[in-house]
Design a protein around this motif. Sequence first.
Motif, PDB file in Angstrom:
ATOM      1  N   HIS A   1      28.116  57.064   8.188  1.00 27.58           N
ATOM      2  CA  HIS A   1      26.947  56.274   7.758  1.00 27.58           C
ATOM      3  C   HIS A   1      25.738  57.193   7.553  1.00 27.58           C
TER       4      HIS A   1
ATOM      5  N   SER B   1      29.654  51.083  18.156  1.00 27.72           N
ATOM      6  CA  SER B   1      29.746  51.741  16.852  1.00 27.72           C
ATOM      7  C   SER B   1      28.345  52.026  16.309  1.00 27.72           C
TER       8      SER B   1
ATOM      9  N   ARG C   1      30.002  42.834   4.340  1.00 27.05           N
ATOM     10  CA  ARG C   1      29.025  43.879   4.020  1.00 27.05           C
ATOM     11  C   ARG C   1      29.673  45.100   3.378  1.00 27.05           C
TER      12      ARG C   1
ATOM     13  N   PHE D   1      35.235  39.326  12.544  1.00 24.37           N
ATOM     14  CA  PHE D   1      34.341  40.356  11.994  1.00 24.37           C
ATOM     15  C   PHE D   1      34.030  40.099  10.516  1.00 24.37           C
TER      16      PHE D   1
ATOM     17  N   MET E   1      36.605  48.704   9.367  1.00 25.72           N
ATOM     18  CA  MET E   1      35.735  49.769   8.838  1.00 25.72           C
ATOM     19  C   MET E   1      36.560  50.792   8.044  1.00 25.72           C
TER      20      MET E   1
ATOM     21  N   GLN F   1      36.214  56.572  11.956  1.00 23.61           N
ATOM     22  CA  GLN F   1      36.710  55.260  12.419  1.00 23.61           C
ATOM     23  C   GLN F   1      38.043  55.416  13.151  1.00 23.61           C
TER      24      GLN F   1
ATOM     25  N   SER G   1      27.811  46.784  17.949  1.00 28.99           N
ATOM     26  CA  SER G   1      27.221  47.596  16.906  1.00 28.99           C
ATOM     27  C   SER G   1      25.714  47.349  16.944  1.00 28.99           C
TER      28      SER G   1
ATOM     29  N   THR H   1      27.450  51.741  10.051  1.00 27.83           N
ATOM     30  CA  THR H   1      28.445  50.905   9.395  1.00 27.83           C
ATOM     31  C   THR H   1      28.398  50.929   7.867  1.00 27.83           C
TER      32      THR H   1
ATOM     33  N   THR I   1      30.989  42.198   8.989  1.00 29.60           N
ATOM     34  CA  THR I   1      31.306  43.585   8.641  1.00 29.60           C
ATOM     35  C   THR I   1      32.153  43.618   7.367  1.00 29.60           C
TER      36      THR I   1
ATOM     37  N   PHE J   1      27.089  42.617  12.179  1.00 29.44           N
ATOM     38  CA  PHE J   1      28.381  43.261  12.424  1.00 29.44           C
ATOM     39  C   PHE J   1      29.056  42.788  13.702  1.00 29.44           C
ATOM     40  N   ASP J   2      28.295  42.605  14.769  1.00 27.72           N
ATOM     41  CA  ASP J   2      28.939  42.251  16.053  1.00 27.72           C
ATOM     42  C   ASP J   2      28.568  40.848  16.545  1.00 27.72           C
TER      43      ASP J   2
ATOM     44  N   TYR K   1      38.490  45.917  14.809  1.00 29.63           N
ATOM     45  CA  TYR K   1      37.139  46.194  14.297  1.00 29.63           C
ATOM     46  C   TYR K   1      37.108  47.532  13.547  1.00 29.63           C
TER      47      TYR K   1
END
Length: 322
Positions: free
Chosen positions: A209, A232, A50, A44, A310, A253, A270, A235, A47, A275-276, A306
């Motif tokens: 989010h 999800s 980011r 991941f 987050m 989460q 996601s 994010t 994610t 992300f995925d 995952y």
Amino acid sequence: MKHNLGAAFAIVAGLNATSAMAQPAANAIDAHLAAAKAAAAFDFTGTLARICIAPQTAPGPDVRPPPPPDRATWFTEPAKVFDNLYFVGTKIHSSWALTTGEGIILIDTLYDYASEEAIVGGLRKLGLDPAAVKYVIITHAHGDHVGGAKLMQERFGARIVMGAPDWDSIEKSVNQYPNGKPRRDIVASDGGKVTLGDTSVTLALTPGHTPGTVSMFFEVKDNGRPLSVAYSGGTAFNFPNDVPHFDTYIASQRKMAELAAGRNATVVMSNHSEFDNAVIRIRLLAARKAGEPHPFELGREAVQRYFKVMEECAQVARLRLM
Ligand SMILES: [Zn+2]
């Protein structure tokens, strides 16, 4: 001289006091960051990068969307990914068609500019009828996911499901929908189900989010073998960055991790490939040999990791505010 020494001493003492106070916070931030990196591993990284490394700090303004980017930057071929799940997204954003005995449940609708070709055109390319889409679940009301909702609602009569606060934000927006807004339809409820034929998608409200972010759980089949998916709904940290907002995000989460464990989810999805890795996994799927695992089936433990990424990244950002 004496006076100067005294002042110098006071400054040093002051520095010591400051660093003594700052030390636990810095250690806590480092610990959460290390936990996030460990949880992300090599699965991941998008994610992690980011939201842990370069978090965003504010919601976007209510402005007219920029002109569409060049098609080559977003177009990718649609694909069948599971027996009952088809990708009709772009290189950047995901849109999924979950097929059932009674029609299609569509998840997310990309930007306005991509929805006609990627979703309507993509479904047709895959031999599916866009008019068979009965429900569209929108994870949250940002332009990159809600863009095609109006089209699906008006042209095909699909019912649109969204979180109440996100329906509100669409109605309040002055500039973000120059081509018109979807009309308020079904309000997502926590634990509510969207059922079509033999298939149900169970919704989980996961504010953070956006205030109305919707996540979900459903089953896919890999050559007849059922697998549980945790999806999800939101994010990045482009919401007002204060402690209460991060507390809400973190709680969501933890809730997802718990629900995913209860449902034995071994697939996590996601709505951004960042992300995925959806587009990369689809490429891997094309090269899958008999007996090899499905590229989306990461396992129960990875799904838990995952949501840990987050949560831990949100802890880092939250502590930095304190
Ligand atoms: Zn968003």
